[in-house]
Scaffold this motif. Structure first.
Motif, short mmCIF file in Angstrom:
data_model
loop_
_atom_site.label_atom_id
_atom_site.label_comp_id
_atom_site.label_asym_id
_atom_site.label_seq_id
_atom_site.Cartn_x
_atom_site.Cartn_y
_atom_site.Cartn_z
N ASP A 289 1.03 -1.23 -0.07
CA ASP A 289 -0.02 -0.18 0.20
C ASP A 289 0.75 1.18 -0.05
O ASP A 289 0.71 2.32 -0.62
CB ASP A 289 -1.02 -0.22 1.22
CG ASP A 289 -2.33 -0.52 0.83
OD1 ASP A 289 -2.40 -1.00 -0.33
OD2 ASP A 289 -3.20 -0.62 1.80
N GLU A 290 1.95 1.19 0.82
CA GLU A 290 2.64 2.23 0.85
C GLU A 290 3.48 2.50 -0.34
O GLU A 290 3.82 3.67 -0.82
CB GLU A 290 3.90 2.28 1.91
CG GLU A 290 3.19 2.74 3.29
CD GLU A 290 4.47 2.42 4.61
OE1 GLU A 290 5.54 2.93 4.23
OE2 GLU A 290 4.23 1.67 5.34
N LYS A 292 2.36 1.69 -3.29
CA LYS A 292 1.49 1.97 -4.22
C LYS A 292 1.27 3.56 -4.17
O LYS A 292 1.43 4.34 -5.16
CB LYS A 292 0.18 1.42 -4.14
CG LYS A 292 -0.93 1.61 -4.87
CD LYS A 292 -2.13 0.97 -4.84
CE LYS A 292 -3.25 1.44 -5.60
NZ LYS A 292 -4.45 0.80 -5.51
N LYS A 293 0.93 3.89 -3.03
CA LYS A 293 0.97 5.43 -2.73
C LYS A 293 2.03 6.34 -3.31
O LYS A 293 2.02 7.31 -3.88
CB LYS A 293 0.66 5.68 -1.30
CG LYS A 293 0.29 7.05 -0.86
CD LYS A 293 -0.08 7.09 0.61
CE LYS A 293 -0.16 8.47 1.17
NZ LYS A 293 0.89 9.46 1.04
N ASP A 297 2.29 8.88 -6.14
CA ASP A 297 2.62 10.30 -5.91
C ASP A 297 3.85 10.77 -6.89
O ASP A 297 4.03 12.02 -7.35
CB ASP A 297 3.39 10.37 -4.40
CG ASP A 297 2.89 11.30 -3.64
OD1 ASP A 297 1.78 11.62 -3.36
OD2 ASP A 297 3.76 11.93 -2.68
#
Ligand SMILES: Cc1cc2nc3c(=O)[nH]c(=O)nc-3n(C[C@H](O)[C@H](O)[C@H](O)COP(=O)(O)O)c2cc1C
Ligand SMILES: Nc1ncnc2c1ncn2[C@@H]1O[C@H](COP(=O)(O)OP(=O)(O)O)[C@@H](O)[C@H]1O
Length: 312
Positions: A289-290, A292-293, A297
């Motif tokens: 998830d991190e 992907k974020k 960004d």
């Protein structure tokens, strides 16, 4: 693009008088471009602009070390053709390594290649053991009535512009500055290969390319890029070069997500990726998830950088 450039891998007698650029020209940086540009000006005197270079870097042959090139031979050919070179001699360095300096100029350049104008950089050396320098060249040219243009060093705030300096910038991730000194964008073409097929699950499908063995490897990390597909369409890309520590332990590779592309699969196609600027170093994230974020960004940053360039 000059469609008429011919490439020769051995020396052949020229039919018309020529104007020759001499050098290895790795990366075709802004200093190299002055030398080539001077040879192309031979056009004005009805001389055919040619470039005499080698397929392998003389330094890597002499030191018996693989090269860390800035540009593939294919890219060099395209760029020389665009600048206006009409005949490219990409000879085997081993075929001239033992030729005496005077013989190289008189027999090969003046007699066989019919050079009436020679263009090189201030530090050009030639012939056996690199014993020939621009002073000797100037002497031989005077004796034979040949025009010689020795281009002075191009200097920037880092010092004299050189392929070595630009390689160091790329290894440090400073591709923005490297591109300025190249007068073009560092990058490469390569076939799209299969990865783990995890990208599409994250919502960021990436086209994966192997790194070229002979090219310098940029600092591992994320870059804004410009992708050109084999049909000529260009897209903004966000490229990761590295080993993907978050998802395993892989051989270094280059993978690019094009946020605005949603077309057919690109596996097996040849795609060209040019790096615009460094965004961040590669990291081991504690969850997908991190990661992907961060990728979303980074894509925003890349889109802004992509929108600011105008000559790609
Ligand atoms: C813009 C971008 C940044 C990335 N940054 C990292 C990173 O910092 N660390 C990492 O382990 N992987 C990074 N990756 C690689 C992802 O782990 C990889 O794209 C994902 O696992 C999908 O792999 P696949 O193409 O084999 O399916 C990045 C990928 C992209 C496109
Ligand atoms: N927007 C996009 N950017 C990059 N590749 C894309 C995009 N849309 C579709 N693709 C396709 O998806 C494939 C990548 O999907 P992905 O799940 O990351 O697989 P792989 O692990 O094989 O790279 C690419 O080879 C390409 O054909």
């Amino acid at each position: 693009m000059n469609k008429y450039m011919q490439t020769f891998f051995e020396l052949l007698p020229e039919k018309q008088n020529t104007s020759a650029a001499l050098g290895f020209f790795d990366g075709l940086h802004i200093g190299h471009r002055k030398v080539i540009g001077e040879a192309v000006k031979g056009n004005e005197k009805n001389l055919v602009p040619i470039c005499y270079t080698f397929a392998q870097s003389p330094k890597s042959v002499l030191k018996n070390q693989p090269q860390e090139a800035l540009m593939s031979l294919e890219n060099k050919k395209e760029a020389l053709s665009e600048i206006g070179i009409q005949h490219l001699y990409m000879c085997d360095f081993k075929s001239v390594v033992d030729v005496a300096p005077r013989k190289f100029v008189e027999d090969m350049l003046i007699k066989t290649l019919k050079a009436k104008k020679l263009c090189c950089g201030f530090n050009y050396t030639f012939g056996k053991n690199g014993e020939g320098n621009t002073e000797l060249l100037s002497e031989i040219c005077k004796e034979n009535g040949i025009e010689l243009q020795v281009l002075p060093p191009v200097e920037e705030k880092e010092g004299v512009v050189s392929s070595t300096l630009i390689r160091e910038l790329i290894k440090d991730g400073n591709v923005r500055r490297a591109n300025e000194l190249l007068g073009s964008y560092f990058g490469f073409g390569g076939e799209v290969v299969h990865g783990q097929h995890l990208g599409r699950e994250l919502g960021t499908p990436t086209l994966n390319q192997s790194l070229h063995e002979e090219l310098v490897v940029p600092k591992f990390g994320v870059y804004a890029s410009c992708v050109t597909l084999d049909d000529g369409r260009k897209f903004c890309g966000v490229t990761n070069i590295g080993v993907k520590p978050t998802v395993g332990n892989f051989a270094p590779l280059c993978e690019t997500w094009m946020p605005d592309y949603s077309g057919e699969e690109l596996y097996g196609k040849t795609v060209d990726v040019r790096l615009i600027d460094f965004i961040r170093g590669e990291k081991k994230f504690s969850s997908l998830d991190e990661l992907k974020k961060a990728i979303f960004d980074n894509a925003k940053t890349a889109e802004k950088m992509f929108s600011e360039i105008n000559n790609l």
